[in-house]
Design a protein around this motif. Sequence first.
Motif, mmCIF file in Angstrom:
data_model
loop_
_atom_site.group_PDB
_atom_site.id
_atom_site.type_symbol
_atom_site.label_atom_id
_atom_site.label_comp_id
_atom_site.label_asym_id
_atom_site.label_seq_id
_atom_site.Cartn_x
_atom_site.Cartn_y
_atom_site.Cartn_z
ATOM 1 N N THR A 61 0.841 -1.191 0.000
ATOM 2 C CA THR A 61 0.000 0.000 0.000
ATOM 3 C C THR A 61 0.881 1.248 0.000
ATOM 4 O O THR A 61 1.800 1.367 0.811
ATOM 5 C CB THR A 61 -0.934 0.011 1.226
ATOM 6 O OG1 THR A 61 -1.767 -1.150 1.190
ATOM 7 C CG2 THR A 61 -1.809 1.254 1.235
ATOM 8 N N VAL A 85 -3.783 9.871 0.344
ATOM 9 C CA VAL A 85 -4.495 8.792 -0.351
ATOM 10 C C VAL A 85 -3.710 7.500 -0.155
ATOM 11 O O VAL A 85 -2.496 7.457 -0.402
ATOM 12 C CB VAL A 85 -4.669 9.106 -1.846
ATOM 13 C CG1 VAL A 85 -5.387 7.958 -2.549
ATOM 14 C CG2 VAL A 85 -5.426 10.404 -2.040
ATOM 15 N N TYR A 86 -4.418 6.461 0.274
ATOM 16 C CA TYR A 86 -3.821 5.140 0.449
ATOM 17 C C TYR A 86 -4.349 4.231 -0.665
ATOM 18 O O TYR A 86 -5.568 4.037 -0.777
ATOM 19 C CB TYR A 86 -4.187 4.550 1.810
ATOM 20 C CG TYR A 86 -3.699 5.370 2.984
ATOM 21 C CD1 TYR A 86 -2.437 5.158 3.531
ATOM 22 C CD2 TYR A 86 -4.502 6.362 3.535
ATOM 23 C CE1 TYR A 86 -1.989 5.907 4.601
ATOM 24 C CE2 TYR A 86 -4.064 7.120 4.614
ATOM 25 C CZ TYR A 86 -2.806 6.890 5.133
ATOM 26 O OH TYR A 86 -2.365 7.647 6.194
ATOM 27 N N PHE A 87 -3.436 3.675 -1.459
ATOM 28 C CA PHE A 87 -3.834 2.802 -2.563
ATOM 29 C C PHE A 87 -2.754 1.749 -2.774
ATOM 30 O O PHE A 87 -1.628 1.865 -2.272
ATOM 31 C CB PHE A 87 -4.050 3.611 -3.849
ATOM 32 C CG PHE A 87 -2.795 4.206 -4.414
ATOM 33 C CD1 PHE A 87 -2.092 3.553 -5.419
ATOM 34 C CD2 PHE A 87 -2.304 5.409 -3.947
ATOM 35 C CE1 PHE A 87 -0.928 4.081 -5.945
ATOM 36 C CE2 PHE A 87 -1.152 5.952 -4.462
ATOM 37 C CZ PHE A 87 -0.458 5.288 -5.467
ATOM 38 N N ARG A 88 -3.120 0.718 -3.541
ATOM 39 C CA ARG A 88 -2.185 -0.356 -3.869
ATOM 40 C C ARG A 88 -2.543 -0.944 -5.226
ATOM 41 O O ARG A 88 -3.659 -0.763 -5.726
ATOM 42 C CB ARG A 88 -2.201 -1.459 -2.809
ATOM 43 C CG ARG A 88 -3.543 -2.129 -2.638
ATOM 44 C CD ARG A 88 -3.537 -3.075 -1.442
ATOM 45 N NE ARG A 88 -4.829 -3.730 -1.269
ATOM 46 C CZ ARG A 88 -5.160 -4.893 -1.824
ATOM 47 N NH1 ARG A 88 -4.286 -5.535 -2.616
ATOM 48 N NH2 ARG A 88 -6.346 -5.434 -1.617
ATOM 49 N N THR A 106 -2.446 8.530 -10.671
ATOM 50 C CA THR A 106 -3.238 8.519 -9.434
ATOM 51 C C THR A 106 -3.101 9.831 -8.677
ATOM 52 O O THR A 106 -4.067 10.333 -8.095
ATOM 53 C CB THR A 106 -2.793 7.346 -8.551
ATOM 54 O OG1 THR A 106 -2.870 6.122 -9.297
ATOM 55 C CG2 THR A 106 -3.664 7.237 -7.319
ATOM 56 N N SER A 110 -6.275 12.358 -8.029
ATOM 57 C CA SER A 110 -6.588 12.664 -6.629
ATOM 58 C C SER A 110 -6.728 14.171 -6.418
ATOM 59 O O SER A 110 -7.634 14.628 -5.702
ATOM 60 C CB SER A 110 -5.496 12.101 -5.714
ATOM 61 O OG SER A 110 -5.378 10.700 -5.854
ATOM 62 N N GLN A 138 -13.043 8.992 -1.997
ATOM 63 C CA GLN A 138 -12.568 7.622 -2.199
ATOM 64 C C GLN A 138 -13.384 6.889 -3.259
ATOM 65 O O GLN A 138 -12.819 6.157 -4.092
ATOM 66 C CB GLN A 138 -12.626 6.869 -0.866
ATOM 67 C CG GLN A 138 -12.217 5.404 -0.975
ATOM 68 C CD GLN A 138 -12.405 4.658 0.329
ATOM 69 O OE1 GLN A 138 -12.712 5.263 1.356
ATOM 70 N NE2 GLN A 138 -12.247 3.356 0.282
ATOM 71 N N ASP A 142 -11.701 5.486 -6.658
ATOM 72 C CA ASP A 142 -11.746 4.049 -6.936
ATOM 73 C C ASP A 142 -12.426 3.763 -8.266
ATOM 74 O O ASP A 142 -12.062 2.825 -8.978
ATOM 75 C CB ASP A 142 -12.488 3.347 -5.801
ATOM 76 C CG ASP A 142 -12.158 1.870 -5.720
ATOM 77 O OD1 ASP A 142 -11.198 1.443 -6.376
ATOM 78 O OD2 ASP A 142 -12.866 1.143 -5.011
ATOM 79 N N ILE A 150 -5.724 -0.354 -9.948
ATOM 80 C CA ILE A 150 -5.406 0.314 -8.686
ATOM 81 C C ILE A 150 -6.626 0.227 -7.786
ATOM 82 O O ILE A 150 -7.761 0.466 -8.223
ATOM 83 C CB ILE A 150 -5.008 1.790 -8.907
ATOM 84 C CG1 ILE A 150 -3.861 1.883 -9.919
ATOM 85 C CG2 ILE A 150 -4.644 2.451 -7.595
ATOM 86 C CD1 ILE A 150 -2.591 1.224 -9.467
ATOM 87 N N LYS A 151 -6.412 -0.079 -6.516
ATOM 88 C CA LYS A 151 -7.465 -0.114 -5.511
ATOM 89 C C LYS A 151 -7.176 0.974 -4.472
ATOM 90 O O LYS A 151 -6.154 0.927 -3.783
ATOM 91 C CB LYS A 151 -7.536 -1.487 -4.841
ATOM 92 C CG LYS A 151 -8.510 -1.563 -3.685
ATOM 93 C CD LYS A 151 -9.936 -1.301 -4.131
ATOM 94 C CE LYS A 151 -10.908 -1.396 -2.968
ATOM 95 N NZ LYS A 151 -12.292 -1.072 -3.366
ATOM 96 N N VAL A 152 -8.097 1.945 -4.376
ATOM 97 C CA VAL A 152 -7.950 3.019 -3.390
ATOM 98 C C VAL A 152 -8.537 2.523 -2.076
ATOM 99 O O VAL A 152 -9.735 2.259 -1.975
ATOM 100 C CB VAL A 152 -8.656 4.304 -3.865
ATOM 101 C CG1 VAL A 152 -8.528 5.399 -2.816
ATOM 102 C CG2 VAL A 152 -8.069 4.764 -5.193
#
Length: 285
Positions: A61, A85-88, A106, A110, A138, A142, A150-152
């Motif tokens: 992440t 923002v936290y994403f992976r 991203t 954002s 979010q 997403d 990408i998954k936020v």
Amino acid sequence: MFAYIPILAVVIFILVTSLRVLNEYERGVVFRLGRIIGAKGPGLILLFPVIDRMTKLSLRTFAMDVPNQDVITRDNVSIKVNAVVYFRVVDPIRAILEVEDYMYATSQISQTTLRSVCGGVELDEILAHRDMVNERVQTILDLHAGPWGIKVANVELKYIDLPQEMQRAMAKQAEAERERRAKVINAEGEFQAATKLAQAAEIISARPEALQLRYLQTMREMAAESQTATILPIPLDFIRSFFHGPSHAAPARAGMEPAEARPAPAPRTTVELTDRPEATPDGDA
């Protein structure tokens, strides 16, 4: 035998350069002659020199800081907002094929989403319902970053910079609200105290001995204090006897009504003033 040594060295060099080791949190997207053959890893990976090329990605992440954004809210208040923002990456192949640089893409989406969402709500909603704004940002991120693999995971507003004039106005509003609550609480306390006093007065009027008990209790509390002078309260019944005692104690004379016992009022003299002129010695008016 010595003729095979260069060949053996070349083979060992090719094997060494063809081996790759990926960690548990890493994946490698392999291209063979420009065509993707899949995502490999983790562990040991064998690549053919010259014809294979690998792009390595991390599945951990990421915490990306969104810089300050100048926003004008729906109620025309200019503020500065930043967020994190936290994403992976959940699909390495799409993250490589669908977008040139998924980190930069991203970051840009954002920033634009944060400006658009904060510009569509009022300032009070941003301050009081920050969770709602975070969830809305979010959801939009997403939706846009999903096709890129990408998954936020989460979006959090970090800081909201307000103008000095707005800060002073909000401070005055909060102070006025506190004063209003203090006055309401004070009024409620006075109402409850008055209610209890009225109930106590009804009990004392029904039970006169309760007043004497209260008097003795007050005396005991005053005697317990270390004071040189003690103030003794006088009961109201004792004072009332001076005003109403003679009227009830004096006997009425026999054969005389109470109205006759009172002295007769003094006669009043009425002087009539006229504006007639004085009479002359001749008797003419």
